[in-house]
Design an enzyme around this catalytic site. Structure first.
Site, PDB file in Angstrom:
ATOM      1  N   LYS A 170       5.172  -4.859   1.916  1.00 54.14           N
ATOM      2  CA  LYS A 170       4.957  -3.423   2.128  1.00 54.14           C
ATOM      3  C   LYS A 170       4.727  -3.196   3.615  1.00 54.14           C
ATOM      4  O   LYS A 170       3.868  -3.845   4.220  1.00 54.14           O
ATOM      5  CB  LYS A 170       3.743  -2.925   1.355  1.00 54.14           C
ATOM      6  CG  LYS A 170       4.024  -2.638  -0.094  1.00 54.14           C
ATOM      7  CD  LYS A 170       2.874  -1.841  -0.679  1.00 54.14           C
ATOM      8  CE  LYS A 170       3.059  -1.635  -2.173  1.00 54.14           C
ATOM      9  NZ  LYS A 170       1.889  -0.929  -2.763  1.00 54.14           N
ATOM     10  N   GLU A 195     -10.909  -7.166  -0.220  1.00 52.66           N
ATOM     11  CA  GLU A 195      -9.613  -7.387  -0.894  1.00 52.66           C
ATOM     12  C   GLU A 195      -9.644  -8.699  -1.685  1.00 52.66           C
ATOM     13  O   GLU A 195      -9.017  -8.809  -2.739  1.00 52.66           O
ATOM     14  CB  GLU A 195      -8.462  -7.415   0.118  1.00 52.66           C
ATOM     15  CG  GLU A 195      -8.347  -6.175   1.002  1.00 52.66           C
ATOM     16  CD  GLU A 195      -7.596  -5.006   0.360  1.00 52.66           C
ATOM     17  OE1 GLU A 195      -7.313  -5.050  -0.860  1.00 52.66           O
ATOM     18  OE2 GLU A 195      -7.315  -4.035   1.101  1.00 52.66           O
ATOM     19  N   HIS A 202      -8.143   1.723  -4.248  1.00 57.62           N
ATOM     20  CA  HIS A 202      -7.422   2.204  -3.070  1.00 57.62           C
ATOM     21  C   HIS A 202      -7.179   3.706  -3.062  1.00 57.62           C
ATOM     22  O   HIS A 202      -7.042   4.294  -1.996  1.00 57.62           O
ATOM     23  CB  HIS A 202      -6.089   1.471  -2.922  1.00 57.62           C
ATOM     24  CG  HIS A 202      -6.235   0.121  -2.300  1.00 57.62           C
ATOM     25  ND1 HIS A 202      -6.983  -0.878  -2.870  1.00 57.62           N
ATOM     26  CD2 HIS A 202      -5.743  -0.395  -1.135  1.00 57.62           C
ATOM     27  CE1 HIS A 202      -6.926  -1.953  -2.102  1.00 57.62           C
ATOM     28  NE2 HIS A 202      -6.186  -1.687  -1.039  1.00 57.62           N
ATOM     29  N   ASN A 234      -3.797  -1.929  -6.256  1.00 52.09           N
ATOM     30  CA  ASN A 234      -4.393  -0.741  -5.638  1.00 52.09           C
ATOM     31  C   ASN A 234      -5.752  -0.391  -6.215  1.00 52.09           C
ATOM     32  O   ASN A 234      -6.242   0.725  -5.998  1.00 52.09           O
ATOM     33  CB  ASN A 234      -3.457   0.461  -5.804  1.00 52.09           C
ATOM     34  CG  ASN A 234      -2.229   0.320  -4.940  1.00 52.09           C
ATOM     35  OD1 ASN A 234      -2.341  -0.065  -3.791  1.00 52.09           O
ATOM     36  ND2 ASN A 234      -1.083   0.599  -5.502  1.00 52.09           N
ATOM     37  N   HIS A 271      -8.332   5.325   0.074  1.00 52.00           N
ATOM     38  CA  HIS A 271      -7.466   6.069   1.003  1.00 52.00           C
ATOM     39  C   HIS A 271      -8.029   7.459   1.252  1.00 52.00           C
ATOM     40  O   HIS A 271      -7.966   7.989   2.366  1.00 52.00           O
ATOM     41  CB  HIS A 271      -6.046   6.171   0.452  1.00 52.00           C
ATOM     42  CG  HIS A 271      -5.292   4.880   0.507  1.00 52.00           C
ATOM     43  ND1 HIS A 271      -4.095   4.679  -0.124  1.00 52.00           N
ATOM     44  CD2 HIS A 271      -5.584   3.707   1.128  1.00 52.00           C
ATOM     45  CE1 HIS A 271      -3.693   3.444   0.091  1.00 52.00           C
ATOM     46  NE2 HIS A 271      -4.572   2.835   0.845  1.00 52.00           N
ATOM     47  N   GLU A 297       6.806  -2.288  -7.283  1.00 51.66           N
ATOM     48  CA  GLU A 297       5.723  -1.531  -7.895  1.00 51.66           C
ATOM     49  C   GLU A 297       6.181  -0.601  -9.007  1.00 51.66           C
ATOM     50  O   GLU A 297       5.824   0.579  -9.052  1.00 51.66           O
ATOM     51  CB  GLU A 297       4.945  -0.748  -6.818  1.00 51.66           C
ATOM     52  CG  GLU A 297       3.547  -0.415  -7.277  1.00 51.66           C
ATOM     53  CD  GLU A 297       2.600  -0.020  -6.149  1.00 51.66           C
ATOM     54  OE1 GLU A 297       2.531  -0.750  -5.141  1.00 51.66           O
ATOM     55  OE2 GLU A 297       1.948   1.011  -6.292  1.00 51.66           O
ATOM     56  N   ARG A 313       2.305  -4.390 -10.089  1.00 53.93           N
ATOM     57  CA  ARG A 313       1.909  -4.397  -8.667  1.00 53.93           C
ATOM     58  C   ARG A 313       0.913  -3.281  -8.354  1.00 53.93           C
ATOM     59  O   ARG A 313       0.088  -3.421  -7.448  1.00 53.93           O
ATOM     60  CB  ARG A 313       3.145  -4.300  -7.758  1.00 53.93           C
ATOM     61  CG  ARG A 313       2.767  -4.399  -6.289  1.00 53.93           C
ATOM     62  CD  ARG A 313       3.914  -4.694  -5.357  1.00 53.93           C
ATOM     63  NE  ARG A 313       3.400  -4.854  -3.997  1.00 53.93           N
ATOM     64  CZ  ARG A 313       4.087  -5.292  -2.975  1.00 53.93           C
ATOM     65  NH1 ARG A 313       5.355  -5.646  -3.142  1.00 53.93           N
ATOM     66  NH2 ARG A 313       3.535  -5.405  -1.784  1.00 53.93           N
ATOM     67  N   HIS A 333     -10.479  -0.221   6.479  1.00 50.64           N
ATOM     68  CA  HIS A 333      -9.748  -0.143   5.210  1.00 50.64           C
ATOM     69  C   HIS A 333     -10.508  -0.876   4.095  1.00 50.64           C
ATOM     70  O   HIS A 333     -10.745  -0.319   3.020  1.00 50.64           O
ATOM     71  CB  HIS A 333      -8.345  -0.731   5.398  1.00 50.64           C
ATOM     72  CG  HIS A 333      -7.567  -0.848   4.133  1.00 50.64           C
ATOM     73  ND1 HIS A 333      -7.011   0.245   3.501  1.00 50.64           N
ATOM     74  CD2 HIS A 333      -7.280  -1.912   3.353  1.00 50.64           C
ATOM     75  CE1 HIS A 333      -6.405  -0.150   2.392  1.00 50.64           C
ATOM     76  NE2 HIS A 333      -6.546  -1.464   2.279  1.00 50.64           N
ATOM     77  N   ARG A 346      19.053  -1.094  11.051  1.00 55.08           N
ATOM     78  CA  ARG A 346      18.995  -1.198   9.571  1.00 55.08           C
ATOM     79  C   ARG A 346      18.406  -2.508   9.072  1.00 55.08           C
ATOM     80  O   ARG A 346      18.604  -2.883   7.926  1.00 55.08           O
ATOM     81  CB  ARG A 346      20.381  -0.983   8.947  1.00 55.08           C
ATOM     82  CG  ARG A 346      20.964   0.360   9.291  1.00 55.08           C
ATOM     83  CD  ARG A 346      22.060   0.773   8.353  1.00 55.08           C
ATOM     84  NE  ARG A 346      22.592   2.052   8.768  1.00 55.08           N
ATOM     85  CZ  ARG A 346      23.514   2.210   9.699  1.00 55.08           C
ATOM     86  NH1 ARG A 346      24.044   1.156  10.293  1.00 55.08           N
ATOM     87  NH2 ARG A 346      23.923   3.407  10.021  1.00 55.08           N
ATOM     88  N   LYS A 354      -1.627 -12.647  -5.159  1.00 56.62           N
ATOM     89  CA  LYS A 354      -0.734 -11.591  -4.675  1.00 56.62           C
ATOM     90  C   LYS A 354       0.723 -11.992  -4.844  1.00 56.62           C
ATOM     91  O   LYS A 354       1.546 -11.189  -5.290  1.00 56.62           O
ATOM     92  CB  LYS A 354      -1.029 -11.248  -3.213  1.00 56.62           C
ATOM     93  CG  LYS A 354      -0.067 -10.194  -2.678  1.00 56.62           C
ATOM     94  CD  LYS A 354      -0.705  -9.099  -1.916  1.00 56.62           C
ATOM     95  CE  LYS A 354       0.295  -7.989  -1.618  1.00 56.62           C
ATOM     96  NZ  LYS A 354      -0.150  -7.085  -0.561  1.00 56.62           N
TER      97      LYS A 354
END
Ligand SMILES: NC(=O)c1ccc[n+]([C@@H]2O[C@H](COP(=O)([O-])OP(=O)(O)OC[C@H]3O[C@@H](n4cnc5c(N)ncnc54)[C@H](O)[C@@H]3O)[C@@H](O)[C@H]2O)c1
Ligand SMILES: [Zn+2]
Length: 362
Positions: free
Chosen positions: A140, A182, A245, A242, A249, A234, A238, A262, A118, A224
């Site tokens: 993330k 980025e 993105h 993206n 993606h 987010e 935030r 990427h 955990r 960032k």
């Protein structure tokens, strides 16, 4: 060495940026609470930097896991191998996991740290430009599902980030340029002065000028860190990180993981998002031209893959995490230096942009 802080209350942490940090005594060891340390890296990075990291961990009970290299290995199966190693070596909850590598290693290892018993402590040692300016900061973590990027994961912050700019010397040009996508993104979404700086200093960055790189990394991390401090999970701003993105993606998934890097897919995605922003009357045609010109000067692709059709995008974009109630939501630009929160986009407008870029209906 430059130090920045990500302000997240009791989960705040520093980012160290500079040359010669991997191998520097004391820098890593002071974050580790027990004797057990698991370094997770991959087969490419291990021969380059694993020994230097192990040297920083003298006196600890250190084990390492070496993953295969590539986005196509960012899977639950590969992550299970880390759990096998942790369990086999009887690692307990006070253990620390060190992620040594690019965004793929960082995302998998961070998610493994979030899940093992955990949650165990973890440290990011990013070794690509993309990881130093983006993926190692903000917590993330996750892995891909065959039908969607980063679909399985957790928010899980590291204890610290150690970004050694010297490690970028062994990075190939294509990877460096992917990271620059980025970097350009930060200028576009919230830092117009930085965008102008990039227009003036792109050649220095591509030449890996140490000062230029350190400046760009620090400025990107600062952007960032500020966004993440404002909106860790987010709920709002935030999502602007993206930009490009959702299209990106779709391109990564549609072209097959690993074909487009990427950052390359994001570069094309930024062009598509810019075109859509212009179509909706937000930014001007000349701003779109400036954006495309900078991406091109960075040696990044600005055209989508020829084999992808409109339906391919729509199908993949329909499972994006930003979508709500079946609508496709995208980050668009109000101007260079300011992105808007996710906007529902009419399918017709989306199709018009894809058509403009040569994507046709089947
Ligand atoms: N968590 C986040 O917030 C976040 C943000 C952006 C991207 N990402 C993820 O990051 C991943 C992309 O990361 P990436 O671009 O770092 O790719 P990557 O991790 O695949 O690294 C790129 C390549 O460079 C090699 N490499 C790494 N460091 C090197 C070095 N110093 N010298 C020589 N070779 C080196 C790697 O082995 C790999 O072959 C994607 O999976 C993306 O989804 C995550
Ligand atoms: Zn990205």
């Amino acid at each position: 060495m430059r130090t920045l802080q990500v302000d997240l209350g009791d989960r705040s942490y520093p980012i160290f940026i500079g040359p010669g940090l991997v191998g520097k005594s004391g820098l890593l060891a002071r974050w580790i609470v027990s004797t057990q340390v698991m370094v997770v890296t991959n087969e490419t990075i291990a021969p380059l930097y694993l020994d230097a990291v192990l040297e920083m961990l003298q006196g600890f009970a250190v084990e390492s896991v070496i993953l295969p290299d590539g986005e196509s290995y960012k899977t639950l199966d590969i992550m299970a191998g880390i759990f096998d190693a942790l369990i086999e070596k009887r690692f307990n909850r006070n253990a620390t996991l060190v992620a040594l590598g690019g965004g793929v290693v960082g995302d998998i290892a961070g998610f493994a740290a979030a899940c093992y018993q955990r949650g165990i402590a973890f440290v990011q040692v990013p070794t690509t430009l993309l990881a130093q300016v983006d993926s190692s900061v903000g917590g993330k973590t996750g892995v891909n599902h065959p039908r969607g990027k980063n679909m399985i994961g957790a928010f899980y912050q590291p204890l610290c980030v150690i970004a050694d700019t010297d490690t970028l010397k062994t990075l190939d040009d294509r990877q460096l340029r992917a990271g620059i996508a980025e970097v350009i993104k930060y200028g576009l979404i919230r830092d117009p002065e930085f965008f102008v700086w990039l227009e003036e200093n792109m050649e220095a960055l591509l030449d890996r000028d140490a000062e230029a790189l350190a400046f760009a990394i620090e400025r990107s991390c600062r952007n960032k860190a500020n966004v993440v401090a404002e909106d860790e999970r987010e709920a709002g701003v935030r999502a602007t990180l993206n930009l490009g993105h959702t299209f990106g993606h779709a391109i990564e998934t549609g072209a097959g993981y690993g074909k487009y890097l990427h950052g390359e897919a994001v570069a094309v995605g930024i062009c598509l998002a810019a075109d859509l922003s212009r179509r909706l009357g937000w930014i001007t045609g000349s701003e779109v031209d400036r954006i495309i010109a900078l991406l091109q000067r960075a040696g990044l692709p600005v055209q989508p893959p020829a084999e992808m059709r409109v339906e391919d995008y729509l199908e993949i974009m329909a499972v994006d995490k930003k979508n709500v109630d079946g609508e496709i939501r995208l980050i668009l630009l109000e101007r260079i230096g300011k992105a808007a929160l996710p906007q529902s986009v009419a399918i017709d407008q989306l199709k018009a942009t894809l058509n403009e870029y040569g994507c046709v209906l089947k």
